[in-house]
Structures are given as structure tokens and as C-alpha cells.
Design a protein around this motif. Sequence first.
Motif, PDB file in Angstrom:
ATOM      1  N   PRO A  10       0.815  -1.208   0.000  1.00 18.24           N
ATOM      2  CA  PRO A  10       0.000   0.000   0.000  1.00 18.24           C
ATOM      3  C   PRO A  10       0.850   1.258   0.000  1.00 18.24           C
ATOM      4  CG  PRO A  10      -0.121  -1.113   2.111  1.00 18.24           C
ATOM      5  CD  PRO A  10       0.695  -1.989   1.225  1.00 18.24           C
ATOM      6  N   PRO A  11       0.234   2.404  -0.321  1.00 25.02           N
ATOM      7  CA  PRO A  11       0.982   3.662  -0.315  1.00 25.02           C
ATOM      8  C   PRO A  11       1.610   3.898   1.056  1.00 25.02           C
ATOM      9  CG  PRO A  11      -1.355   4.025  -0.863  1.00 25.02           C
ATOM     10  CD  PRO A  11      -1.173   2.559  -0.677  1.00 25.02           C
ATOM     11  N   ALA A  12       2.810   4.421   1.042  1.00 23.94           N
ATOM     12  CA  ALA A  12       3.511   4.798   2.278  1.00 23.94           C
ATOM     13  C   ALA A  12       3.816   3.625   3.203  1.00 23.94           C
ATOM     14  CB  ALA A  12       2.741   5.888   3.046  1.00 23.94           C
ATOM     15  N   ALA A  13       3.883   2.417   2.643  1.00 26.92           N
ATOM     16  CA  ALA A  13       4.207   1.249   3.474  1.00 26.92           C
ATOM     17  C   ALA A  13       5.717   1.042   3.588  1.00 26.92           C
ATOM     18  CB  ALA A  13       3.559  -0.005   2.891  1.00 26.92           C
ATOM     19  N   GLY A  14       6.489   1.833   2.847  1.00 30.04           N
ATOM     20  CA  GLY A  14       7.947   1.694   2.900  1.00 30.04           C
ATOM     21  C   GLY A  14       8.493   0.949   1.690  1.00 30.04           C
ATOM     22  N   ASP A  41      -3.760  -1.316   8.940  1.00 24.74           N
ATOM     23  CA  ASP A  41      -4.550  -0.188   8.443  1.00 24.74           C
ATOM     24  C   ASP A  41      -4.274   1.129   9.162  1.00 24.74           C
ATOM     25  OD1 ASP A  41      -5.659  -1.753   6.620  1.00 24.74           O
ATOM     26  OD2 ASP A  41      -7.728  -1.639   7.386  1.00 24.74           O
ATOM     27  N   ASP A  42      -4.217   1.075  10.505  1.00 22.92           N
ATOM     28  CA  ASP A  42      -4.124   2.342  11.238  1.00 22.92           C
ATOM     29  C   ASP A  42      -2.728   2.964  11.174  1.00 22.92           C
ATOM     30  OD1 ASP A  42      -2.915   0.513  12.796  1.00 22.92           O
ATOM     31  OD2 ASP A  42      -4.228   0.744  14.545  1.00 22.92           O
ATOM     32  N   ALA A  43      -1.770   2.238  10.591  1.00 22.21           N
ATOM     33  CA  ALA A  43      -0.423   2.807  10.479  1.00 22.21           C
ATOM     34  C   ALA A  43      -0.317   3.763   9.296  1.00 22.21           C
ATOM     35  CB  ALA A  43       0.615   1.700  10.337  1.00 22.21           C
ATOM     36  N   PHE A  44      -1.248   3.642   8.350  1.00 24.57           N
ATOM     37  CA  PHE A  44      -1.132   4.431   7.125  1.00 24.57           C
ATOM     38  C   PHE A  44      -1.124   5.926   7.357  1.00 24.57           C
ATOM     39  CE2 PHE A  44      -3.261   0.788   4.884  1.00 24.57           C
ATOM     40  CZ  PHE A  44      -2.111   0.416   4.235  1.00 24.57           C
ATOM     41  N   LEU A  45      -2.140   6.380   8.102  1.00 25.14           N
ATOM     42  CA  LEU A  45      -2.305   7.829   8.200  1.00 25.14           C
ATOM     43  C   LEU A  45      -1.108   8.493   8.856  1.00 25.14           C
ATOM     44  CD1 LEU A  45      -6.086   8.545   8.748  1.00 25.14           C
ATOM     45  CD2 LEU A  45      -4.661   9.006   6.760  1.00 25.14           C
ATOM     46  N   ASP A  46      -0.549   7.804   9.892  1.00 28.00           N
ATOM     47  CA  ASP A  46       0.631   8.360  10.546  1.00 28.00           C
ATOM     48  C   ASP A  46       1.777   8.465   9.558  1.00 28.00           C
ATOM     49  OD1 ASP A  46      -0.677   8.543  12.863  1.00 28.00           O
ATOM     50  OD2 ASP A  46       0.140   6.703  13.764  1.00 28.00           O
ATOM     51  N   ARG A  47       1.947   7.393   8.773  1.00 29.70           N
ATOM     52  CA  ARG A  47       3.069   7.382   7.814  1.00 29.70           C
ATOM     53  C   ARG A  47       2.876   8.443   6.737  1.00 29.70           C
ATOM     54  NH1 ARG A  47       5.685   1.566   6.956  1.00 29.70           N
ATOM     55  NH2 ARG A  47       5.471   0.814   9.079  1.00 29.70           N
ATOM     56  N   ILE A  48       1.660   8.585   6.295  1.00 29.50           N
ATOM     57  CA  ILE A  48       1.408   9.518   5.209  1.00 29.50           C
ATOM     58  C   ILE A  48       1.609  10.959   5.676  1.00 29.50           C
ATOM     59  CG2 ILE A  48      -1.109   9.957   5.333  1.00 29.50           C
ATOM     60  CD1 ILE A  48       0.809   8.979   2.273  1.00 29.50           C
ATOM     61  N   LYS A  49       1.207  11.221   6.917  1.00 26.23           N
ATOM     62  CA  LYS A  49       1.403  12.579   7.445  1.00 26.23           C
ATOM     63  C   LYS A  49       2.890  12.874   7.554  1.00 26.23           C
ATOM     64  CE  LYS A  49      -2.929  12.924   9.970  1.00 26.23           C
ATOM     65  NZ  LYS A  49      -3.520  12.330  11.180  1.00 26.23           N
ATOM     66  N   LYS A  50       3.657  11.868   7.998  1.00 22.78           N
ATOM     67  CA  LYS A  50       5.104  12.038   8.130  1.00 22.78           C
ATOM     68  C   LYS A  50       5.722  12.289   6.752  1.00 22.78           C
ATOM     69  CE  LYS A  50       8.972   9.601  10.262  1.00 22.78           C
ATOM     70  NZ  LYS A  50       9.559   8.642   9.334  1.00 22.78           N
ATOM     71  N   ALA A  86       4.273  13.455   4.087  1.00 22.11           N
ATOM     72  CA  ALA A  86       3.838  14.749   3.567  1.00 22.11           C
ATOM     73  C   ALA A  86       4.762  15.852   4.091  1.00 22.11           C
ATOM     74  CB  ALA A  86       2.392  15.011   3.969  1.00 22.11           C
ATOM     75  N   GLU A  87       5.110  15.728   5.386  1.00 23.10           N
ATOM     76  CA  GLU A  87       6.018  16.728   5.971  1.00 23.10           C
ATOM     77  C   GLU A  87       7.410  16.639   5.352  1.00 23.10           C
ATOM     78  OE1 GLU A  87       5.786  15.825  10.151  1.00 23.10           O
ATOM     79  OE2 GLU A  87       3.662  16.380  10.171  1.00 23.10           O
ATOM     80  N   GLU A  88       7.872  15.399   5.110  1.00 26.58           N
ATOM     81  CA  GLU A  88       9.246  15.219   4.627  1.00 26.58           C
ATOM     82  C   GLU A  88       9.412  15.523   3.141  1.00 26.58           C
ATOM     83  OE1 GLU A  88      10.341  11.715   7.828  1.00 26.58           O
ATOM     84  OE2 GLU A  88      10.109  11.198   5.714  1.00 26.58           O
ATOM     85  N   GLU A  89       8.430  15.088   2.316  1.00 23.42           N
ATOM     86  CA  GLU A  89       8.632  15.150   0.861  1.00 23.42           C
ATOM     87  C   GLU A  89       7.740  16.164   0.156  1.00 23.42           C
ATOM     88  OE1 GLU A  89       8.382  11.252  -0.923  1.00 23.42           O
ATOM     89  OE2 GLU A  89       9.611  10.356   0.650  1.00 23.42           O
ATOM     90  N   GLY A  90       6.671  16.586   0.821  1.00 27.99           N
ATOM     91  CA  GLY A  90       5.787  17.574   0.228  1.00 27.99           C
ATOM     92  C   GLY A  90       5.089  17.135  -1.056  1.00 27.99           C
ATOM     93  N   ARG A  91       4.784  15.843  -1.168  1.00 25.81           N
ATOM     94  CA  ARG A  91       4.091  15.373  -2.378  1.00 25.81           C
ATOM     95  C   ARG A  91       2.664  15.892  -2.441  1.00 25.81           C
ATOM     96  NH1 ARG A  91       4.913   9.020  -3.401  1.00 25.81           N
ATOM     97  NH2 ARG A  91       2.779   9.322  -4.087  1.00 25.81           N
ATOM     98  N   SER A  92       2.228  16.305  -3.640  1.00 31.14           N
ATOM     99  CA  SER A  92       0.905  16.928  -3.722  1.00 31.14           C
ATOM    100  C   SER A  92      -0.229  15.933  -3.546  1.00 31.14           C
ATOM    101  CB  SER A  92       0.748  17.680  -5.042  1.00 31.14           C
ATOM    102  OG  SER A  92       0.866  16.788  -6.120  1.00 31.14           O
ATOM    103  N   ASP A  93       0.063  14.595  -3.661  1.00 31.38           N
ATOM    104  CA  ASP A  93      -1.020  13.637  -3.425  1.00 31.38           C
ATOM    105  C   ASP A  93      -0.967  13.042  -2.016  1.00 31.38           C
ATOM    106  OD1 ASP A  93       1.265  12.174  -3.892  1.00 31.38           O
ATOM    107  OD2 ASP A  93       0.344  10.749  -5.283  1.00 31.38           O
ATOM    108  N   ASP A  94      -0.093  13.555  -1.158  1.00 32.51           N
ATOM    109  CA  ASP A  94      -0.044  13.086   0.224  1.00 32.51           C
ATOM    110  C   ASP A  94      -0.945  13.935   1.116  1.00 32.51           C
ATOM    111  OD1 ASP A  94       1.540  10.883  -0.116  1.00 32.51           O
ATOM    112  OD2 ASP A  94       3.391  11.840   0.546  1.00 32.51           O
ATOM    113  N   THR A  95      -2.216  13.979   0.808  1.00 31.74           N
ATOM    114  CA  THR A  95      -3.164  14.642   1.689  1.00 31.74           C
ATOM    115  C   THR A  95      -4.089  13.564   2.229  1.00 31.74           C
ATOM    116  OG1 THR A  95      -4.762  14.954  -0.068  1.00 31.74           O
ATOM    117  CG2 THR A  95      -3.151  16.718   0.230  1.00 31.74           C
TER     118      THR A  95
END
Length: 195
Positions: A10-14, A119-128, A130-139
Motif C-alpha cells: 500500500p501507499p507509504a508502506a515503505g 490499516d491504522d499505520a497508514f495515516l501516521d506514515r502519510i502525514k510524516k 507529507a512533511e518530509e517530501e511535500g508530495r501533492s497527493d499526500d493529503t
Amino acid sequence: MSFNVVFFGPPAAGKGTQAKIIESKYGLKQLSTGDILRAEVAAQTDLGKQAKDIMDAGKLVSDDIVIGIIENAMAQASDAKGFIFDGFPRTQAQAKALDDMLAKTGQKIDIVLELKVADDAFLDRIKKRAEEEGRSDDTVDAMATRIAAYRSYSAEVLPYYQAQRDIVPVDGMQAVDDVTTQIEQALGKVQNLAA
Ligand code: AMP
């Protein structure tokens, strides 16, 4: 002798992080359709302009576009020992096209890895990220769409591979090094890749 890996997750799974580690250790070339598309968007090519809105909405870019991208990228990296396909294939048509492309040069997919994250790990990873890479689809909104898209495309593509072979699960909740170790063990079982 080539060695080709399909890397699911999944997205942002590493996935990207792990693919890059495996790439540098084994001389395999990571091919991420997402990375290539983002470069096209950044360079404002016609393809990038076509793909941007679709990507920002977290939807899938057309099969023709991504199959063409992979075909080009494979041709450009023909000296690689093999490929790690990251974020591709996402439809059965893409999976079939990939098998056909590899078959033309006597190659095949040697292993399919599925990185699993709770499942619940996704949002934390995606927020992190978003802060690090500033991707426009990481909302958060786009993420919900992308997670739903992952569920539906994996439900389409995993059975295609399951019909051919076992898919190797990788526990993505462990520390980065431990995830790498699991992947290396899985690769080692299939073929002894000289580092
Ligand atoms: P990713 O970095 O793999 O999450 O990809 C980012 C975005 O690029 C996705 O949300 C899609 O809009 C697009 N994309 C990447 N790979 C593919 C693919 N194989 N098929 C269709 N769209 C893709």
C-alpha cells in the motif's frame, strides 16, 4: 541471467525505501511508475500534464500510458541485472503486458513480494511523508482514495499472480532493517543473488 521482482504494498508502506536498498545491494533497477510520472509532472511534459490531475485525485493513470512508461524504462536500463517493479502492475492488463514484454527476451517475474502494513499505520506514515517530501497527493483525502484504489487494484492483480505462484508476504510493521532482512531471505530462497 536476469531476476525480476514485483513489489506490492500500500501507499507509504515503505516500498520505495526497501526497493532502493535492494536496488543498490543487488544491481536490480527499481522501476516505479509513480516516480517516473512525478518526474514527468515536474518537467511539465505532455504526459505529465495529462497525468497530474488524475494523480492528484489518487486515481489510476491509463494502462496505455503506464505500460509505455515501463517499456521505455526497461529499454533504457537494459544493462540492469533485473528489475524491481514498484507500483506496477496495478491492473490485470498491466500484469499481462509485463509478462509479455519480459517473455520477448526470455525473462519472467521471479518473485512477487507483498509488503503488509496494519490499516491504522497508514495515516501516521502519510502525514510524516507529507512533511518530509511535500508530495501533492499526500493529503488525507487523496490518501483515502489511494488506499481504496490499492485495495481494489490489489484485489485485481494479486489473483493474477496467485494463479501463477505463491506471493511472499513481508511484515512491513517491523524496523526498516528487519524488513530488508525478510526481503533478502525471500530473494535468497528463489535465487542466490550475488551482492
Ligand atoms: P505511487 O507513487 O505508486 O503511489 O503512484 C502515484 C500515482 O501515480 C498513483 O496514485 C496513480 O495516479 C499513478 N500511478 C502510478 N503507477 C500507476 C500504475 N501502474 N497504473 C496507473 N496509475 C499509476
